[in-house]
Motif scaffolding. Structure first.
Motif, PDB file in Angstrom:
ATOM      1  N   UNK A 162       0.868  -1.174   0.000  1.00  0.00           N
ATOM      2  CA  UNK A 162       0.000   0.000   0.000  1.00  0.00           C
ATOM      3  C   UNK A 162       0.908   1.228   0.000  1.00  0.00           C
ATOM      4  N   UNK A 163       0.754   2.061  -1.006  1.00  0.00           N
ATOM      5  CA  UNK A 163       1.645   3.199  -1.188  1.00  0.00           C
ATOM      6  C   UNK A 163       0.962   4.503  -0.816  1.00  0.00           C
ATOM      7  N   UNK A 164       1.768   5.460  -0.376  1.00  0.00           N
ATOM      8  CA  UNK A 164       1.305   6.815  -0.147  1.00  0.00           C
ATOM      9  C   UNK A 164       2.413   7.767  -0.583  1.00  0.00           C
ATOM     10  N   UNK A 165       2.151   9.069  -0.484  1.00  0.00           N
ATOM     11  CA  UNK A 165       3.183  10.031  -0.872  1.00  0.00           C
ATOM     12  C   UNK A 165       3.215  11.184   0.124  1.00  0.00           C
ATOM     13  N   UNK A 166       4.337  11.890   0.143  1.00  0.00           N
ATOM     14  CA  UNK A 166       4.468  13.081   0.978  1.00  0.00           C
ATOM     15  C   UNK A 166       5.509  14.008   0.366  1.00  0.00           C
ATOM     16  N   UNK A 167       5.469  15.263   0.795  1.00  0.00           N
ATOM     17  CA  UNK A 167       6.470  16.251   0.388  1.00  0.00           C
ATOM     18  C   UNK A 167       7.390  16.534   1.568  1.00  0.00           C
ATOM     19  N   UNK A 168       8.660  16.800   1.288  1.00  0.00           N
ATOM     20  CA  UNK A 168       9.612  17.140   2.337  1.00  0.00           C
ATOM     21  C   UNK A 168      10.660  18.070   1.761  1.00  0.00           C
ATOM     22  N   UNK A 169      11.353  18.775   2.657  1.00  0.00           N
ATOM     23  CA  UNK A 169      12.515  19.541   2.251  1.00  0.00           C
ATOM     24  C   UNK A 169      13.689  18.586   2.074  1.00  0.00           C
ATOM     25  N   UNK A 170      14.429  18.774   1.002  1.00  0.00           N
ATOM     26  CA  UNK A 170      15.559  17.892   0.716  1.00  0.00           C
ATOM     27  C   UNK A 170      16.585  18.004   1.843  1.00  0.00           C
ATOM     28  N   UNK A 171      16.959  16.895   2.477  1.00  0.00           N
ATOM     29  CA  UNK A 171      17.836  16.954   3.659  1.00  0.00           C
ATOM     30  C   UNK A 171      19.126  17.732   3.446  1.00  0.00           C
ATOM     31  N   UNK A 180       7.978  12.238  -2.173  1.00  0.00           N
ATOM     32  CA  UNK A 180       8.397  10.888  -1.807  1.00  0.00           C
ATOM     33  C   UNK A 180       7.274   9.886  -1.941  1.00  0.00           C
ATOM     34  N   UNK A 181       7.617   8.665  -2.356  1.00  0.00           N
ATOM     35  CA  UNK A 181       6.689   7.549  -2.437  1.00  0.00           C
ATOM     36  C   UNK A 181       7.120   6.535  -1.378  1.00  0.00           C
ATOM     37  N   UNK A 182       6.186   6.194  -0.479  1.00  0.00           N
ATOM     38  CA  UNK A 182       6.496   5.304   0.628  1.00  0.00           C
ATOM     39  C   UNK A 182       5.445   4.201   0.701  1.00  0.00           C
ATOM     40  N   UNK A 183       5.813   3.066   1.299  1.00  0.00           N
ATOM     41  CA  UNK A 183       4.870   1.980   1.504  1.00  0.00           C
ATOM     42  C   UNK A 183       4.370   1.984   2.944  1.00  0.00           C
ATOM     43  N   UNK A 249      -3.032  15.467  -9.365  1.00  0.00           N
ATOM     44  CA  UNK A 249      -3.211  14.043  -9.170  1.00  0.00           C
ATOM     45  C   UNK A 249      -1.869  13.329  -9.287  1.00  0.00           C
ATOM     46  N   UNK A 250      -1.590  12.531  -8.290  1.00  0.00           N
ATOM     47  CA  UNK A 250      -0.385  11.717  -8.311  1.00  0.00           C
ATOM     48  C   UNK A 250      -0.819  10.263  -8.450  1.00  0.00           C
ATOM     49  N   UNK A 251      -0.414   9.637  -9.546  1.00  0.00           N
ATOM     50  CA  UNK A 251      -0.802   8.243  -9.782  1.00  0.00           C
ATOM     51  C   UNK A 251       0.420   7.369  -9.602  1.00  0.00           C
TER      52      UNK A 251
END
Length: 258
Positions: A162-171, A180-183, A249-251
């Motif tokens: 199951x995937x989701x996404x988020x935005x972050x500041x580049x470290x 980012x795409x995360x499970x 939309x992010x697919x």
């Protein structure tokens, strides 16, 4: 997958009695009854790790005449295909027709022993056309109680990626925003394709790179890529980049999973 090799399988490899993987049906079974039993068996095996429905053998697994190659004007294989595809959703399966009994009973002329081998399913639960769900209980196919059906749904829901996404500041460069795409589960997502619609203006120069194809995403290897700079993230992706209400939309889809 089935634990038997259908290419080399013959009746000598059948056990001498039904078990949780093999279900036997006699050649004396009327066709309407065979059809109903096959509905239930396909549902039961798909919901219980897979198995084989063997039609044309007695209780000891010996051929007792077999079934004709034609059901009316229809090929036996086509007849079986229609039955399996009436189960919702249809599981993966294989068919084998055996016309040589070897040392296990006898098969009539123009008849065969029918094997329908149902693969273990990761999609479920599978419902018979009578609107009931079935499972294997030892050597029997039985109706699944409601709590069993719920458990199958829950198990398969969480065993799949199951995937989701988020935005972050580049470290290492905090003026850059990454997507980012995360499970959300422990199961890895294999061969992930990512598309953003519509693509932000700042990214249209790399439009040919989409959809992105990522070999694997799991808990230990999330995938991040640069999408904007901090000063224009709202213009590019919306007022709140942390919520799914984002207008863009992010697919992301999976071709397969482990």
């Amino acid at each position: 997958m089935t634990p038997i090799d259908l290419e080399t399988f013959d009746l000598t490899q059948l056990p001498s009695a039904e078990d949780d993987y093999f279900e036997f049906k006699s050649s004396a079974t009327p066709l309407p009854g065979l059809k109903e039993k096959l509905y239930h068996a396909v549902s039961g095996f798909a919901n219980s790790g897979g198995g084989c429905f063997i039609a044309g053998v007695d209780a000891n697994g010996n051929a007792d005449g077999g079934f004709p190659l034609k059901i009316g004007r229809q090929d036996l294989r086509d007849w079986v295909d229609q039955i399996v595809h009436a189960v919702e959703p249809p599981p993966k399966y294989d068919i084998k027709l055996i016309d040589n009994s070897g040392e296990r009973g006898s098969i009539n002329s123009e008849s065969v022993v029918l094997l329908v081998c149902v693969h273990e399913s990761h999609v479920g639960s599978h419902m018979s056309p009578n609107n009931h769900y079935y499972i294997r209980a030892g050597a029997h196919t039985v109706k699944a109680k409601h709590f069993i059906v719920d458990a199958i749904w829950a198990k398969r829901h969480f065993s799949k990626p199951r995937l989701t996404h988020l935005f972050r500041l580049k470290p290492e460069k905090e003026g850059v925003v990454q997507l980012g795409i995360l499970t959300l589960t422990d199961s890895p997502a294999i061969d992930v394709m990512i598309t953003i619609e519509p693509l932000p203006k700042a990214m249209q120069s790399v439009e040919s790179l989409f959809p992105l194809n990522i070999p694997v995403v799991d808990r230990h290897t999330p995938f991040f890529f640069d999408v904007a700079i901090f000063t224009n993230i709202k213009d590019q992706f919306g007022a709140d980049t942390n919520k799914s209400a984002n207008p863009r939309k992010l697919w992301f889809g999976l071709r397969d999973h482990l």
